[in-house]
Design a protein around this motif. Structure first.
Motif, PDB file in Angstrom:
ATOM      1  N   VAL A   9       0.834  -1.200   0.000  1.00 17.36           N
ATOM      2  CA  VAL A   9       0.000   0.000   0.000  1.00 17.36           C
ATOM      3  C   VAL A   9       0.871   1.252   0.000  1.00 17.36           C
ATOM      4  O   VAL A   9       1.903   1.315   0.685  1.00 17.36           O
ATOM      5  CB  VAL A   9      -0.937   0.001   1.228  1.00 17.36           C
ATOM      6  CG1 VAL A   9      -1.682   1.327   1.347  1.00 17.36           C
ATOM      7  CG2 VAL A   9      -1.922  -1.152   1.137  1.00 17.36           C
ATOM      8  N   VAL A  10       0.443   2.244  -0.773  1.00 17.06           N
ATOM      9  CA  VAL A  10       1.154   3.520  -0.863  1.00 17.06           C
ATOM     10  C   VAL A  10       0.195   4.636  -0.446  1.00 17.06           C
ATOM     11  O   VAL A  10      -0.933   4.688  -0.948  1.00 17.06           O
ATOM     12  CB  VAL A  10       1.643   3.792  -2.304  1.00 17.06           C
ATOM     13  CG1 VAL A  10       2.227   5.186  -2.435  1.00 17.06           C
ATOM     14  CG2 VAL A  10       2.656   2.743  -2.719  1.00 17.06           C
ATOM     15  N   PRO A  11       0.586   5.519   0.475  1.00 13.00           N
ATOM     16  CA  PRO A  11      -0.276   6.652   0.804  1.00 13.00           C
ATOM     17  C   PRO A  11      -0.543   7.491  -0.450  1.00 13.00           C
ATOM     18  O   PRO A  11       0.350   7.700  -1.269  1.00 13.00           O
ATOM     19  CB  PRO A  11       0.545   7.442   1.833  1.00 13.00           C
ATOM     20  CG  PRO A  11       1.531   6.447   2.375  1.00 13.00           C
ATOM     21  CD  PRO A  11       1.831   5.520   1.251  1.00 13.00           C
ATOM     22  N   ASP A  35      -6.324   4.301  -7.434  1.00 15.81           N
ATOM     23  CA  ASP A  35      -7.761   4.270  -7.676  1.00 15.81           C
ATOM     24  C   ASP A  35      -8.342   5.572  -7.132  1.00 15.81           C
ATOM     25  O   ASP A  35      -8.446   5.764  -5.918  1.00 15.81           O
ATOM     26  CB  ASP A  35      -8.389   3.062  -6.973  1.00 15.81           C
ATOM     27  CG  ASP A  35      -9.853   2.867  -7.341  1.00 15.81           C
ATOM     28  OD1 ASP A  35     -10.535   3.887  -7.576  1.00 15.81           O
ATOM     29  OD2 ASP A  35     -10.301   1.719  -7.384  1.00 15.81           O
ATOM     30  N   ILE A  36      -8.692   6.472  -8.045  1.00 17.47           N
ATOM     31  CA  ILE A  36      -9.145   7.799  -7.613  1.00 17.47           C
ATOM     32  C   ILE A  36     -10.533   7.752  -6.993  1.00 17.47           C
ATOM     33  O   ILE A  36     -10.953   8.696  -6.318  1.00 17.47           O
ATOM     34  CB  ILE A  36      -9.117   8.802  -8.781  1.00 17.47           C
ATOM     35  CG1 ILE A  36     -10.054   8.343  -9.903  1.00 17.47           C
ATOM     36  CG2 ILE A  36      -7.714   9.006  -9.292  1.00 17.47           C
ATOM     37  CD1 ILE A  36     -10.167   9.354 -11.034  1.00 17.47           C
ATOM     38  N   VAL A  37     -11.271   6.667  -7.221  1.00 20.32           N
ATOM     39  CA  VAL A  37     -12.608   6.545  -6.643  1.00 20.32           C
ATOM     40  C   VAL A  37     -12.507   6.155  -5.176  1.00 20.32           C
ATOM     41  O   VAL A  37     -13.118   6.776  -4.299  1.00 20.32           O
ATOM     42  CB  VAL A  37     -13.446   5.517  -7.424  1.00 20.32           C
ATOM     43  CG1 VAL A  37     -14.806   5.327  -6.746  1.00 20.32           C
ATOM     44  CG2 VAL A  37     -13.626   5.968  -8.866  1.00 20.32           C
ATOM     45  N   THR A  40      -7.284   4.924  -2.940  1.00 20.36           N
ATOM     46  CA  THR A  40      -6.270   3.978  -2.497  1.00 20.36           C
ATOM     47  C   THR A  40      -5.206   3.848  -3.581  1.00 20.36           C
ATOM     48  O   THR A  40      -5.454   4.144  -4.753  1.00 20.36           O
ATOM     49  CB  THR A  40      -6.879   2.588  -2.222  1.00 20.36           C
ATOM     50  OG1 THR A  40      -7.513   2.106  -3.414  1.00 20.36           O
ATOM     51  CG2 THR A  40      -7.887   2.659  -1.090  1.00 20.36           C
ATOM     52  N   ALA A  41      -4.023   3.417  -3.176  1.00 14.77           N
ATOM     53  CA  ALA A  41      -2.935   3.252  -4.138  1.00 14.77           C
ATOM     54  C   ALA A  41      -2.003   2.154  -3.639  1.00 14.77           C
ATOM     55  O   ALA A  41      -1.962   1.838  -2.441  1.00 14.77           O
ATOM     56  CB  ALA A  41      -2.169   4.565  -4.316  1.00 14.77           C
ATOM     57  N   PHE A  42      -1.260   1.572  -4.567  1.00 19.07           N
ATOM     58  CA  PHE A  42      -0.311   0.540  -4.185  1.00 19.07           C
ATOM     59  C   PHE A  42       0.811   0.469  -5.212  1.00 19.07           C
ATOM     60  O   PHE A  42       0.652   0.858  -6.368  1.00 19.07           O
ATOM     61  CB  PHE A  42      -0.996  -0.819  -4.058  1.00 19.07           C
ATOM     62  CG  PHE A  42      -1.754  -1.259  -5.278  1.00 19.07           C
ATOM     63  CD1 PHE A  42      -1.151  -2.021  -6.260  1.00 19.07           C
ATOM     64  CD2 PHE A  42      -3.085  -0.905  -5.445  1.00 19.07           C
ATOM     65  CE1 PHE A  42      -1.839  -2.433  -7.378  1.00 19.07           C
ATOM     66  CE2 PHE A  42      -3.799  -1.307  -6.569  1.00 19.07           C
ATOM     67  CZ  PHE A  42      -3.169  -2.074  -7.546  1.00 19.07           C
TER      68      PHE A  42
END
Length: 288
Positions: A9-11, A35-37, A40-42
């Motif tokens: 996971v990435v902030p 994922d802009i919805v 979240t990011a990874f």
């Protein structure tokens, strides 16, 4: 075929920084997805076996120090699973009349009349070309085409997976070549030229900035490399451009642009310079 995935996971606020760090790291098996919805990011790496996956994380993770990147999760997945996951994040993009489209949309993508397409396969070593540094180079090529300028010869120095050279062919430019000091990158570039039915129109070879130009001059030289390497090889890059030709430099952080221009201007005081910025990145165009 089974592949091995590493995911962490990435902030959200660190996505651009992690993306830049991965670009500098230079291993195209790593990507960042957002994922802009769901906000979240990874960071994601895909490797051929578990040993490579573990070694890959050990190599890249020190670069994330202080960025609150999560603990890695390792899992085995089938090739089909990887491709289906990738489809959620990899979408077509375009600049002018040139389109970059994932190969699984070959039968459904509506290409406007007169436009050209570069088909992209989400292989582990083939990026989507959508990073700012690549887009800056592509924009320069598209602008040349719009202006009716058709370089008689093009070379992509440090070609990676071949996206710029293949794009040059699709734009109708003259003799196109690319070189890289990584044999694996050259192999993938050849495969992608074959995917786009241009393998007979682009010459990919193994070489570095000392040997890759083949002792000749080119009408258009593309060099999407990092700034310190560009400055160290300024004389070599300029010598590879034929009189009246164009040199496009990218891979330059915005704050490095002035230094890069000054370095090349010292070597070519009569040249004309242009530059632009896209996000945190920038380019330099040199007209000899």
């Amino acid at each position: 075929m089974s592949l091995h995935e590493v995911r962490a996971v990435v902030p959200i606020e660190a996505v651009e920084t992690v993306d830049d760090l991965l670009l500098e790291f230079g291993d195209e098996r790593w990507s960042v997805f957002e994922d802009i919805v769901t906000r979240t990011a990874f960071v994601l790496g895909v490797f051929e076996d578990s040993t490579e996956a573990s070694a890959g994380w050990e190599a890249v993770s020190p670069r994330f120090e202080g960025l609150a990147v999560g603990k890695p999760e390792f899992r085995e997945l089938a090739d089909a699973d990887w491709r289906e996951s990738y489809k959620l994040h990899f979408k077509p993009w375009r600049i002018g009349r040139l389109h970059w489209v994932p190969v699984w949309e070959r039968d459904t993508y509506a290409l406007p009349a007169g436009d050209q397409v570069v088909w992209l396969d989400p292989g582990m070593a083939f990026g989507t070309g959508n990073h700012e540094t690549t887009r800056l180079c592509v924009e320069r090529m598209v602008e040349l085409a719009r202006a009716g300028v058709v370089p008689s010869s093009v070379v992509d120095a440090g070609c990676g997976s071949g996206i710029l050279a293949i794009s040059a062919v699709k734009l109708g430019f003259g003799a196109v070549a690319g070189f890289d000091n990584d044999p694996e990158a050259v192999r993938v570039a050849v495969e992608n030229a074959e995917l786009n039915a241009v393998a007979d129109r682009v010459d990919f070879r193994i070489g570095d900035l000392d040997t890759g130009f083949g002792g000749r001059r080119w009408a258009l030289v593309l060099a999407n490399i990092q700034a310190d390497v560009l400055m160290r090889f300024a004389a070599r890059l300029l010598a590879a451009v034929e009189p009246g030709g164009v040199l496009v430099l990218s891979g330059i952080l915005a704050q490095e642009n002035e230094a890069v221009r000054a370095c090349f201007a010292a070597q070519a005081p009569d040249a004309r310079f242009e530059h632009r910025t896209l996000g945190e990145w920038s380019d330099v165009l040199v007209r000899t």
